[in-house]
Motif scaffolding. Structure first.
Motif, PDB file in Angstrom:
ATOM      1  N   TYR A   1      39.976  40.195  34.432  1.00  0.00           N
ATOM      2  CA  TYR A   1      40.006  38.741  34.235  1.00  0.00           C
ATOM      3  C   TYR A   1      38.645  38.214  33.788  1.00  0.00           C
ATOM      4  O   TYR A   1      38.534  37.478  32.803  1.00  0.00           O
ATOM      5  CB  TYR A   1      40.437  38.057  35.530  1.00  0.00           C
ATOM      6  CG  TYR A   1      40.432  36.542  35.467  1.00  0.00           C
ATOM      7  CD1 TYR A   1      41.512  35.848  34.937  1.00  0.00           C
ATOM      8  CD2 TYR A   1      39.349  35.808  35.946  1.00  0.00           C
ATOM      9  CE1 TYR A   1      41.515  34.459  34.882  1.00  0.00           C
ATOM     10  CE2 TYR A   1      39.342  34.423  35.896  1.00  0.00           C
ATOM     11  CZ  TYR A   1      40.427  33.752  35.365  1.00  0.00           C
ATOM     12  OH  TYR A   1      40.417  32.370  35.309  1.00  0.00           O
ATOM     13  N   ASN A   2      37.607  38.590  34.518  1.00  0.00           N
ATOM     14  CA  ASN A   2      36.267  38.097  34.201  1.00  0.00           C
ATOM     15  C   ASN A   2      35.761  38.632  32.867  1.00  0.00           C
ATOM     16  O   ASN A   2      35.104  37.914  32.109  1.00  0.00           O
ATOM     17  CB  ASN A   2      35.295  38.470  35.324  1.00  0.00           C
ATOM     18  CG  ASN A   2      35.435  37.579  36.538  1.00  0.00           C
ATOM     19  OD1 ASN A   2      34.848  36.508  36.618  1.00  0.00           O
ATOM     20  ND2 ASN A   2      36.238  38.012  37.502  1.00  0.00           N
ATOM     21  N   TYR A   3      36.072  39.882  32.575  1.00  0.00           N
ATOM     22  CA  TYR A   3      35.659  40.467  31.294  1.00  0.00           C
ATOM     23  C   TYR A   3      36.337  39.737  30.139  1.00  0.00           C
ATOM     24  O   TYR A   3      35.691  39.380  29.146  1.00  0.00           O
ATOM     25  CB  TYR A   3      36.021  41.955  31.263  1.00  0.00           C
ATOM     26  CG  TYR A   3      35.742  42.613  29.932  1.00  0.00           C
ATOM     27  CD1 TYR A   3      34.459  43.037  29.598  1.00  0.00           C
ATOM     28  CD2 TYR A   3      36.769  42.793  28.997  1.00  0.00           C
ATOM     29  CE1 TYR A   3      34.198  43.631  28.370  1.00  0.00           C
ATOM     30  CE2 TYR A   3      36.519  43.382  27.770  1.00  0.00           C
ATOM     31  CZ  TYR A   3      35.235  43.797  27.463  1.00  0.00           C
ATOM     32  OH  TYR A   3      34.980  44.377  26.240  1.00  0.00           O
ATOM     33  N   ARG A   4      37.615  39.495  30.276  1.00  0.00           N
ATOM     34  CA  ARG A   4      38.352  38.830  29.208  1.00  0.00           C
ATOM     35  C   ARG A   4      37.952  37.368  29.055  1.00  0.00           C
ATOM     36  O   ARG A   4      38.062  36.796  27.964  1.00  0.00           O
ATOM     37  CB  ARG A   4      39.859  38.969  29.464  1.00  0.00           C
ATOM     38  CG  ARG A   4      40.362  40.376  29.192  1.00  0.00           C
ATOM     39  CD  ARG A   4      41.790  40.622  29.631  1.00  0.00           C
ATOM     40  NE  ARG A   4      42.733  39.674  29.073  1.00  0.00           N
ATOM     41  CZ  ARG A   4      44.059  39.826  29.112  1.00  0.00           C
ATOM     42  NH1 ARG A   4      44.580  40.911  29.663  1.00  0.00           N
ATOM     43  NH2 ARG A   4      44.855  38.912  28.595  1.00  0.00           N
ATOM     44  N   LYS A   5      37.461  36.763  30.128  1.00  0.00           N
ATOM     45  CA  LYS A   5      36.982  35.382  30.065  1.00  0.00           C
ATOM     46  C   LYS A   5      35.580  35.295  29.465  1.00  0.00           C
ATOM     47  O   LYS A   5      35.118  34.212  29.112  1.00  0.00           O
ATOM     48  CB  LYS A   5      36.969  34.769  31.468  1.00  0.00           C
ATOM     49  CG  LYS A   5      38.334  34.364  31.995  1.00  0.00           C
ATOM     50  CD  LYS A   5      38.834  33.104  31.312  1.00  0.00           C
ATOM     51  CE  LYS A   5      40.102  32.583  31.944  1.00  0.00           C
ATOM     52  NZ  LYS A   5      40.571  31.320  31.321  1.00  0.00           N
ATOM     53  N   GLY A   6      34.908  36.432  29.374  1.00  0.00           N
ATOM     54  CA  GLY A   6      33.575  36.451  28.790  1.00  0.00           C
ATOM     55  C   GLY A   6      32.471  36.021  29.734  1.00  0.00           C
ATOM     56  O   GLY A   6      31.376  35.653  29.291  1.00  0.00           O
ATOM     57  N   TYR A   7      32.724  36.075  31.041  1.00  0.00           N
ATOM     58  CA  TYR A   7      31.694  35.691  32.003  1.00  0.00           C
ATOM     59  C   TYR A   7      30.602  36.758  32.062  1.00  0.00           C
ATOM     60  O   TYR A   7      30.829  37.926  31.741  1.00  0.00           O
ATOM     61  CB  TYR A   7      32.301  35.485  33.393  1.00  0.00           C
ATOM     62  CG  TYR A   7      33.321  34.369  33.462  1.00  0.00           C
ATOM     63  CD1 TYR A   7      33.139  33.187  32.746  1.00  0.00           C
ATOM     64  CD2 TYR A   7      34.473  34.487  34.237  1.00  0.00           C
ATOM     65  CE1 TYR A   7      34.069  32.155  32.806  1.00  0.00           C
ATOM     66  CE2 TYR A   7      35.410  33.457  34.298  1.00  0.00           C
ATOM     67  CZ  TYR A   7      35.204  32.300  33.577  1.00  0.00           C
ATOM     68  OH  TYR A   7      36.129  31.287  33.630  1.00  0.00           O
ATOM     69  N   SER A   8      29.428  36.333  32.489  1.00  0.00           N
ATOM     70  CA  SER A   8      28.297  37.253  32.597  1.00  0.00           C
ATOM     71  C   SER A   8      28.628  38.398  33.556  1.00  0.00           C
ATOM     72  O   SER A   8      29.206  38.187  34.622  1.00  0.00           O
ATOM     73  CB  SER A   8      27.060  36.495  33.110  1.00  0.00           C
ATOM     74  OG  SER A   8      26.016  37.393  33.423  1.00  0.00           O
TER      75      SER A   8
END
Length: 239
Positions: A87-94
């Motif tokens: 989820y976080n990777y796909r959202k582009g979060y640090s």
């Protein structure tokens, strides 16, 4: 500041805050100070995530016992790790705001497989390991798991985080004993999730991530409290 030191710092906190905090030595700038603190904590959490479950792993290997450890807790947490990472990777979060999920997930998978091996379920462990890898791949593939579905799955990790702790909390409560559970892992996990809550507030504008981080602190806090309460408890006598 030499480039060998400056470049990693810029990569971590950005050019603007590097100029403010380092070049201008304005250590009281609230925005950059908070940003730098969050980045530093985030990096520390990710690095800590590389080793947080190793004491538990070594404890199991040394004792050849999984007494007092809940397999379902590790399986549920592993699912949450995979979904959180995707989820976080796909959202582009640090990466510093979620990277520990990768390393903790690998350690959780290793411990879960070891638990199955030590309890005579090696074949099930192999099947479960392969299934987990396939599931993780699917979570990262947009064509297999769309954005809406990914958000829904991440929303489900919120109760999943709580659910992953309940079996372990119940096991300790029932036995009045922490067994082979590693105190280092429990306390580091609690303080790590508390720090992660701070970095989420500072860096991630996502209510789902914030709620998940807050509930993780509560769940891990309960487990840490049990560890303190039953610190000197001995193993229950077999009837």
């Amino acid at each position: 500041l030499p480039s060998i030191l400056r470049n990693p710092l810029v990569a971590l906190i950005g050019e603007s805050c590097t100029v403010t905090l380092v070049d201008n030595f304005d250590l009281l700038d609230p925005n950059c100070l908070r940003h730098a603190l969050s980045k530093g904590l985030g990096l520390g959490i990710v690095l800590g995530g590389c080793i947080v479950k190793l004491p538990q792993l070594f404890k199991i290997l040394n004792s050849k016992s999984v007494a007092g450890i809940s397999l379902s807790s590790y399986v549920l947490e592993l699912l949450a790790n995979a979904i959180t990472l995707a989820y976080n990777y796909r959202k582009g979060y640090s990466f510093t705001t979620y990277g520990e999920a990768l390393f903790i997930g690998v350690q959780n998978l290793t411990i879960a497989l070891l638990m199955l091996l030590l309890t005579g379920r090696a074949t099930l462990g192999l099947a479960a390991g392969v299934s987990m890898l396939i599931l993780t791949y699917a979570l990262f593939d947009v064509s297999l798991v769309g954005g809406t579905m990914m958000s829904t799955l991440y929303g489900l990790t919120i109760p999943l985080v709580i659910s992953s702790r309940i079996p372990q909390i119940y096991t300790i409560h029932k036995n009045k004993y922490t067994g082979q559970l590693s105190a280092f892992a429990v306390f580091n996990y609690f303080f790590g999730t508390a720090a992660r809550l701070f970095t989420t507030i500072v860096e991630v504008d996502d209510s789902l991530v914030l709620v998940g981080a807050a509930l993780a602190v509560i769940a891990n806090g309960l487990l840490a409290a049990q560890m303190v309460y039953y610190w000197n408890a001995s193993a229950p006598k077999e009837k």
